[in-house]
Design a protein around this motif. Structure first.
Motif, PDB file in Angstrom:
ATOM      1  N   TYR A  99      -0.482  20.232 -15.344  1.00 32.88           N
ATOM      2  CA  TYR A  99       0.207  20.655 -14.074  1.00 32.88           C
ATOM      3  C   TYR A  99      -0.911  20.780 -13.192  1.00 32.88           C
ATOM      4  N   LYS A 100      -2.327  20.725 -13.436  1.00 38.73           N
ATOM      5  CA  LYS A 100      -3.307  20.686 -12.657  1.00 38.73           C
ATOM      6  C   LYS A 100      -3.650  19.359 -11.732  1.00 38.73           C
ATOM      7  N   LYS A 139      16.770  14.637 -16.904  1.00 40.72           N
ATOM      8  CA  LYS A 139      17.014  15.784 -15.899  1.00 40.72           C
ATOM      9  C   LYS A 139      16.225  15.358 -14.704  1.00 40.72           C
ATOM     10  N   TYR A 140      15.014  14.811 -15.036  1.00 40.44           N
ATOM     11  CA  TYR A 140      14.130  14.341 -13.762  1.00 40.44           C
ATOM     12  C   TYR A 140      14.513  13.141 -12.947  1.00 40.44           C
ATOM     13  N   TYR A 141      15.007  12.264 -13.799  1.00 44.51           N
ATOM     14  CA  TYR A 141      15.061  10.720 -13.233  1.00 44.51           C
ATOM     15  C   TYR A 141      16.807  10.522 -12.989  1.00 44.51           C
ATOM     16  N   GLY A 142      17.521  11.528 -13.421  1.00 47.07           N
ATOM     17  CA  GLY A 142      19.033  11.449 -13.260  1.00 47.07           C
ATOM     18  C   GLY A 142      19.653  10.385 -14.186  1.00 47.07           C
ATOM     19  N   LEU A 199       0.892  -1.273  -0.112  1.00 48.35           N
ATOM     20  CA  LEU A 199      -0.074  -0.109  -0.054  1.00 48.35           C
ATOM     21  C   LEU A 199       0.932   1.330   0.026  1.00 48.35           C
ATOM     22  N   LEU A 200       2.031   1.107   0.720  1.00 51.16           N
ATOM     23  CA  LEU A 200       2.783   2.262   0.685  1.00 51.16           C
ATOM     24  C   LEU A 200       3.408   2.383  -0.579  1.00 51.16           C
ATOM     25  N   ASN A 201       3.825   1.437  -1.240  1.00 52.83           N
ATOM     26  CA  ASN A 201       4.428   1.669  -2.575  1.00 52.83           C
ATOM     27  C   ASN A 201       3.361   2.213  -3.603  1.00 52.83           C
ATOM     28  N   THR A 202       2.139   1.538  -3.457  1.00 54.65           N
ATOM     29  CA  THR A 202       0.918   2.402  -4.474  1.00 54.65           C
ATOM     30  C   THR A 202       0.922   3.683  -4.103  1.00 54.65           C
ATOM     31  N   LEU A 203       0.943   4.251  -2.698  1.00 55.53           N
ATOM     32  CA  LEU A 203       0.691   5.582  -2.384  1.00 55.53           C
ATOM     33  C   LEU A 203       1.817   6.520  -3.071  1.00 55.53           C
ATOM     34  N   VAL A 204       3.305   5.951  -2.825  1.00 54.01           N
ATOM     35  CA  VAL A 204       4.447   6.446  -3.465  1.00 54.01           C
ATOM     36  C   VAL A 204       4.365   6.599  -4.730  1.00 54.01           C
ATOM     37  N   GLU A 205       3.907   5.548  -5.537  1.00 57.39           N
ATOM     38  CA  GLU A 205       4.029   5.736  -7.299  1.00 57.39           C
ATOM     39  C   GLU A 205       2.774   6.786  -7.449  1.00 57.39           C
ATOM     40  N   ASN A 206       1.885   6.676  -6.679  1.00 56.27           N
ATOM     41  CA  ASN A 206       0.699   7.784  -7.083  1.00 56.27           C
ATOM     42  C   ASN A 206       1.132   9.292  -7.044  1.00 56.27           C
ATOM     43  N   ILE A 207       1.825   9.347  -5.959  1.00 57.60           N
ATOM     44  CA  ILE A 207       2.351  10.731  -5.638  1.00 57.60           C
ATOM     45  C   ILE A 207       3.446  10.977  -6.778  1.00 57.60           C
ATOM     46  N   ARG A 208       4.303  10.103  -7.184  1.00 54.58           N
ATOM     47  CA  ARG A 208       5.249  10.257  -8.096  1.00 54.58           C
ATOM     48  C   ARG A 208       4.910  10.510  -9.597  1.00 54.58           C
ATOM     49  N   GLY A 209       3.705   9.672  -9.758  1.00 55.08           N
ATOM     50  CA  GLY A 209       3.136   9.645 -10.981  1.00 55.08           C
ATOM     51  C   GLY A 209       2.348  11.009 -11.269  1.00 55.08           C
ATOM     52  N   THR A 210       1.796  11.451 -10.088  1.00 61.17           N
ATOM     53  CA  THR A 210       0.962  12.689 -10.288  1.00 61.17           C
ATOM     54  C   THR A 210       1.406  14.032 -10.179  1.00 61.17           C
ATOM     55  N   VAL A 211       2.635  14.191  -9.414  1.00 59.59           N
ATOM     56  CA  VAL A 211       3.283  15.162  -9.060  1.00 59.59           C
ATOM     57  C   VAL A 211       4.396  15.445  -9.821  1.00 59.59           C
ATOM     58  N   TYR A 212       5.488  14.406  -9.576  1.00 56.68           N
ATOM     59  CA  TYR A 212       6.698  14.651 -10.201  1.00 56.68           C
ATOM     60  C   TYR A 212       6.664  14.575 -11.653  1.00 56.68           C
ATOM     61  N   THR A 213       5.958  13.324 -12.223  1.00 54.79           N
ATOM     62  CA  THR A 213       5.996  13.185 -13.681  1.00 54.79           C
ATOM     63  C   THR A 213       5.294  14.346 -14.398  1.00 54.79           C
ATOM     64  N   VAL A 223       4.611  17.374 -13.455  1.00 51.99           N
ATOM     65  CA  VAL A 223       5.419  18.739 -13.277  1.00 51.99           C
ATOM     66  C   VAL A 223       6.544  18.426 -14.666  1.00 51.99           C
ATOM     67  N   MET A 224       7.180  17.184 -15.080  1.00 50.93           N
ATOM     68  CA  MET A 224       7.844  16.985 -16.198  1.00 50.93           C
ATOM     69  C   MET A 224       7.268  17.479 -17.361  1.00 50.93           C
ATOM     70  N   TYR A 225       5.775  16.626 -17.383  1.00 47.31           N
ATOM     71  CA  TYR A 225       4.972  17.019 -18.626  1.00 47.31           C
ATOM     72  C   TYR A 225       4.657  18.519 -19.125  1.00 47.31           C
ATOM     73  N   ALA A 226       4.396  19.186 -17.792  1.00 49.45           N
ATOM     74  CA  ALA A 226       4.162  20.593 -18.233  1.00 49.45           C
ATOM     75  C   ALA A 226       5.404  21.389 -18.441  1.00 49.45           C
ATOM     76  N   GLU A 227       6.483  21.075 -18.140  1.00 53.41           N
ATOM     77  CA  GLU A 227       7.849  21.506 -18.739  1.00 53.41           C
ATOM     78  C   GLU A 227       8.059  21.252 -19.781  1.00 53.41           C
ATOM     79  N   PHE A 228       7.706  19.934 -20.421  1.00 53.03           N
ATOM     80  CA  PHE A 228       7.851  19.680 -21.757  1.00 53.03           C
ATOM     81  C   PHE A 228       6.926  20.621 -22.740  1.00 53.03           C
ATOM     82  N   GLU A 229       5.781  20.952 -22.132  1.00 54.92           N
ATOM     83  CA  GLU A 229       4.704  21.461 -22.961  1.00 54.92           C
ATOM     84  C   GLU A 229       5.308  22.797 -23.017  1.00 54.92           C
ATOM     85  N   LYS A 230       5.682  23.436 -21.688  1.00 58.34           N
ATOM     86  CA  LYS A 230       6.083  24.690 -21.621  1.00 58.34           C
ATOM     87  C   LYS A 230       7.206  25.048 -22.707  1.00 58.34           C
ATOM     88  N   GLU A 231       8.335  24.115 -22.960  1.00 58.09           N
ATOM     89  CA  GLU A 231       9.217  24.324 -23.814  1.00 58.09           C
ATOM     90  C   GLU A 231       8.818  24.322 -25.391  1.00 58.09           C
TER      91      GLU A 231
END
Length: 228
Positions: free
Chosen positions: A151-152, A122-125, A72-86, A88-96
């Protein structure tokens, strides 16, 4: 609501998410006049994500073993990563890509793949391998046809995390009023009335702190199990 349900964890969380949209629409349609009955994407995603977070928090509290809790922790961590981190990367792509077009530059599939590949690095190293097929990921995102939709998701999850904390403290009245608001006011103001100030960095800071705590707990369980 129309959805496929196959009794998996993903189906449970999807159902919770879509029910968040449903109760938002229900309360808004019951309360607002037709002109204000539409729910902006920004606040709509807060309602659905709040419901999803409440569900997974409930399941975490009921976990019967370390393995179940780890899942369950992994599910939540992946949810936050996919919803926030990823996202934001999408938004930067769109901005560029918008900035390049505004400068009069042409966009080709090769250009878009190069931009995407560089953002993944840049985002994943450097330890994240970006193969050629991965650079085509931009081509499967329909949200890019709706300017800066992505970004929403990130901002809405940050807001939802604040709402969930208030609900779990017993402060539900403001959230019910939030669900009734529809488009009767600007999303920022609707959220402020619900106790969430999205003009500050606090919601995002708190979510990232929570993300770190979840990862730390996963590490603690894995060490306890002798897996790391």
């Amino acid at each position: 609501m129309l959805m496929n349900y196959n009794n998996t964890m993903d189906s449970v969380l999807t159902l919770a998410h879509e029910l968040g949209h449903a109760i938002n629409s229900y309360y808004t349609n019951k309360t607002q006049k037709y002109i204000n009955s539409n729910v902006p994407i920004f606040t709509a995603e807060v309602a659905s994500t709040t419901n999803e977070l409440l569900m997974i928090n409930y399941l975490l509290k009921k976990a019967k073993s370390d393995d179940e809790r780890l899942y369950l922790l992994n599910t939540l961590v992946e949810n936050i990563r996919g919803t926030v981190y990823t996202q934001v990367m999408y938004a930067e792509f769109e901005k560029e890509i918008h900035e390049r077009v505004e400068k009069g530059e042409a966009l080709s599939a090769e250009t878009l793949c190069n931009i995407w590949g560089n953002l993944m690095k840049k985002y994943y190293g450097d330890n994240f391998e970006v193969d050629k097929l991965a650079t085509l990921w931009w081509a499967r995102i329909p949200h890019f046809y709706m300017n800066f939709y992505v970004y929403k998701y990130a901002t809405s999850m940050a807001a939802a995390n604040e709402v969930v904390k208030n609900i779990e403290k017993g402060n539900t009245a403001k959230y019910i009023e939030f669900l009734k608001a529809g488009s009767s006011d600007y999303p920022i103001n609707v959220l402020k009335k619900a106790g969430v100030d999205m003009t500050s960095t606090k919601p995002v800071d708190n979510l990232l702190t929570y993300f770190g705590q979840l990862v730390d707990e996963m590490e603690k369980i894995l060490k306890k199990q002798g897996k790391i």
